[in-house]
Design a protein around this motif. Structure first.
Motif, short mmCIF file in Angstrom:
data_model
loop_
_atom_site.label_atom_id
_atom_site.label_comp_id
_atom_site.label_asym_id
_atom_site.label_seq_id
_atom_site.Cartn_x
_atom_site.Cartn_y
_atom_site.Cartn_z
N LEU A 284 0.96 3.95 3.57
CA LEU A 284 1.72 4.05 2.44
C LEU A 284 1.85 2.65 1.87
CD1 LEU A 284 2.44 6.05 0.33
CD2 LEU A 284 4.76 6.28 1.37
N VAL A 285 2.41 1.77 2.95
CA VAL A 285 2.49 0.48 2.23
C VAL A 285 1.41 -0.24 1.64
CG1 VAL A 285 3.23 -2.09 3.05
CG2 VAL A 285 4.24 0.04 3.96
N GLY A 286 0.27 -0.25 2.44
CA GLY A 286 -1.04 -0.63 1.87
C GLY A 286 -1.30 0.14 0.66
N MET A 287 -1.31 1.11 0.55
CA MET A 287 -1.75 2.06 -0.80
C MET A 287 -0.85 1.42 -1.84
SD MET A 287 -3.79 4.52 -1.78
CE MET A 287 -3.96 5.62 -0.25
N SER A 288 0.57 1.42 -1.92
CA SER A 288 1.41 0.88 -2.76
C SER A 288 1.10 -0.44 -3.31
CB SER A 288 2.89 0.72 -2.14
OG SER A 288 3.82 0.55 -3.19
N LEU B 86 8.15 1.01 -5.09
CA LEU B 86 7.62 2.23 -4.50
C LEU B 86 7.51 3.44 -5.62
CD1 LEU B 86 6.46 3.81 -2.19
CD2 LEU B 86 8.68 4.22 -1.30
N THR B 87 6.53 3.40 -6.25
CA THR B 87 6.43 4.45 -7.03
C THR B 87 5.81 5.92 -6.62
OG1 THR B 87 3.90 4.01 -7.75
CG2 THR B 87 5.85 2.60 -9.11
N PHE B 88 5.64 6.95 -7.64
CA PHE B 88 5.23 8.08 -6.83
C PHE B 88 3.75 8.02 -6.88
CE2 PHE B 88 9.16 9.59 -8.92
CZ PHE B 88 9.61 10.36 -7.95
N THR B 89 2.84 7.24 -7.42
CA THR B 89 1.60 7.01 -7.78
C THR B 89 0.84 7.14 -6.07
OG1 THR B 89 1.26 6.20 -9.91
CG2 THR B 89 -0.58 5.92 -8.61
N PRO B 90 1.46 5.99 -5.59
CA PRO B 90 0.72 5.83 -3.91
C PRO B 90 0.90 7.05 -3.20
CG PRO B 90 2.42 4.38 -4.42
CD PRO B 90 2.32 4.86 -5.66
N ILE B 91 2.04 7.88 -3.30
CA ILE B 91 2.32 8.99 -2.73
C ILE B 91 1.42 10.01 -2.92
CG2 ILE B 91 3.99 10.81 -2.37
CD1 ILE B 91 6.16 8.58 -2.68
N PHE B 92 0.96 10.30 -4.16
CA PHE B 92 0.10 11.21 -4.71
C PHE B 92 -1.31 10.80 -4.21
CE2 PHE B 92 3.24 11.85 -8.52
CZ PHE B 92 3.87 12.69 -7.84
N MET B 93 -1.51 9.56 -4.26
CA MET B 93 -2.92 9.31 -4.04
C MET B 93 -3.02 9.28 -2.34
SD MET B 93 -4.84 7.60 -6.45
CE MET B 93 -4.94 6.74 -7.64
N GLU B 94 -2.15 9.12 -1.76
CA GLU B 94 -2.14 9.31 -0.22
C GLU B 94 -2.53 10.84 0.19
OE1 GLU B 94 0.31 7.81 3.37
OE2 GLU B 94 1.20 9.82 2.70
N ASN C 172 -11.80 2.63 0.10
CA ASN C 172 -11.46 3.17 1.60
C ASN C 172 -10.06 3.52 1.40
OD1 ASN C 172 -13.98 2.71 2.77
ND2 ASN C 172 -13.46 0.66 2.51
N ALA C 173 -9.70 4.35 0.50
CA ALA C 173 -8.07 4.83 0.36
C ALA C 173 -7.56 5.58 1.48
CB ALA C 173 -8.06 5.33 -1.00
N ASP C 174 -8.58 6.25 2.30
CA ASP C 174 -8.08 7.35 3.44
C ASP C 174 -7.64 6.28 4.50
OD1 ASP C 174 -10.80 6.56 3.43
OD2 ASP C 174 -11.07 7.61 4.91
N GLN C 175 -8.06 4.79 4.50
CA GLN C 175 -7.69 4.20 5.85
C GLN C 175 -6.46 3.49 5.42
OE1 GLN C 175 -10.97 1.54 6.63
NE2 GLN C 175 -12.53 3.39 6.40
N LEU C 176 -5.65 3.65 4.43
CA LEU C 176 -4.47 2.71 4.01
C LEU C 176 -3.34 3.58 4.40
CD1 LEU C 176 -5.53 1.20 0.40
CD2 LEU C 176 -5.53 0.11 2.85
#
Length: 441
Positions: free
Chosen positions: A325-329, A264-272, A319-323
């Protein structure tokens, strides 16, 4: 023996052609099924074309630097067995049909004419090879042999490519048009045409090392210059307190890795947070086409990733808005890993509607990134720093240690005004600062 036609496979919705960059097999080589035969390039991605059959390569229909359309036959592979191959044209029937004498004569005349045309046309010199595509452009545009020999090639070993030819033809047309226009406007006075603008010469001495730019490096260079010349770049900066995010991630990252098998990096958190802000401000999720604005329905986030050779590539999270945090990561980790291994598919770097780049990875506290056309914005994430800061409480203000970072937002001032550009990046910061420290993941 049967012959199999190896065709350029479909590589994504918007990919119509590719450039041959390297043949991995030569005529006469034995090839196994799924073994790579050649390397191709589309925009920024290099890919391999594997064989679908076992056999022997008997013919290569394209040379290095040639442009191939999707569906075109690239090579002929001879396979074991009798009969016709499924993707090859049926051979003539056993019935002996003799062509008419007039038809034979007409064909012979055309062949002879083609031979004479080839002999009088563009030829390869001792140290230069010209692909069929380059020769065809030269013929259509009336480029002589001497002109072609004088063109500086940007391909491998100085080979003249399609883009070199198109650039030369365009510049030649401008140079020819300038004196004609001047003569029409001032027939009585003959003035010399202005000398073409020369690039400053770069001196090289014996101690310097000359390094050829890679194909990707050349394309990135062109994209960056084109973007600066297209968009009116302007920036807004916001300092963001990510202490809650920092503490929350440290608390859950161990359990997350055990459960999901992912870091779990910071990147998916920022992307969300970026995806949420784009839903709040849809006019940042647009593209410009001439005088028209295209409002994108999908939120497809580009994620700039550094490659081992120092270049950057931008895979896209669709479709990043539909993911969650697990899916984004998982999407972030998968695309980043395959980008470093040069295993991205061409379609995975296309269709982005907004881009995020993490300049903090290299220690930069902020940056002014260049917009990825035809998008209108890009967000740079600065390094997270532990700094003293004023903390407001009901009992008064105190000085404390906080984790902070700068968000740098570059946007196209042709269509995005300062209010929208500033409000968007502030919304991203607000989502991060309001992070729920009790959130389950």
């Amino acid at each position: 023996m049967a012959k199999f036609e190896l065709k350029l496979p479909k590589m994504g919705e918007s990919v119509a052609e590719a450039t041959v960059t390297n043949w991995l097999k030569e005529v006469g080589d034995t090839i196994e099924s799924d073994e790579a035969v050649l390397e191709i390039a589309t925009d920024k991605v290099d890919s391999e074309v594997p064989s679908e059959v076992d056999g022997v390569l008997v013919e290569k229909l394209f040379d290095t630097d040639d442009v191939v359309q999707v569906g075109q036959t690239i090579a002929i592979i001879e396979t074991e067995g009798d009969g016709e191959d499924d993707n090859s044209a049926p051979e003539s029937s056993a019935v002996d049909t003799k062509p008419e004498p007039e038809m034979v004569q007409a064909v012979e005349e055309k062949v002879e004419t083609a031979k004479q045309s080839t002999q009088a046309g563009i030829e390869n010199s001792d140290d230069r090879f010209y692909s069929p595509l380059v020769k065809n452009i030269a013929k259509e545009e009336g480029v002589s042999q001497s002109e072609l020999d004088s063109i500086s090639g940007t391909g491998k070993d100085g080979r003249v490519t399609k883009n070199d030819m198109l650039a030369y033809v365009e510049n030649r047309g401008q140079q020819q048009a300038q004196p004609t226009q001047a003569t029409a406007q001032q027939p009585a006075v003959s003035k010399p045409a202005p000398a073409p603008k020369q690039k400053p010469a770069v001196s090289v001495n014996g101690e310097d090392e000359v390094i050829e730019m890679t194909r990707m490096g050349k394309m990135i260079s062109k994209h960056m210059v084109d973007s600066v010349q297209t968009s009116a770049h302007v920036q807004s900066f916001v300092e963001c307190d990510v202490t809650k995010v920092w503490n929350w991630r440290n608390k859950v990252k161990g359990d997350f890795a055990k459960r999901e098998g992912e870091k779990l990096t910071f990147t998916p958190i920022f992307m969300e947070a970026v995806a949420k802000a784009l839903k709040d401000y849809p006019l940042m999720n647009i593209a410009v086409d001439g005088d028209k604005i295209i409002k994108r329905k999908n939120v497809n986030l580009g994620m700039a990733a550094a490659l081992p050779d120092g270049n950057l590539i931008v895979p896209v999270i669709k479709n990043a808005d539909q993911l969650n945090l697990v899916g984004m990561s998982k999407a972030v980790n998968d695309l980043a890993n395959r980008a470093r291994q040069n295993k991205l598919k061409p379609d995975e770097i296309q269709g982005g509607t907004y881009t995020v780049t993490n300049v903090g990875t290299f220690g930069s506290i902020m940056g002014t990134p260049i917009i990825n056309q035809p998008q209108v914005g890009i967000l740079a994430l600065g390094a997270i720093r532990k700094v003293p800061a004023v903390i407001e409480t009901p009992d008064g203000d105190f000085i404390g240690i906080r984790y902070k970072m700068f968000l740098s937002h570059s946007y196209d001032h042709r269509v995005v005004n300062g209010a929208l550009g500033g409000q968007f990046v502030k919304a991203v910061a607000d989502y991060l600062e309001a992070w729920n420290v009790n959130r389950e993941v």
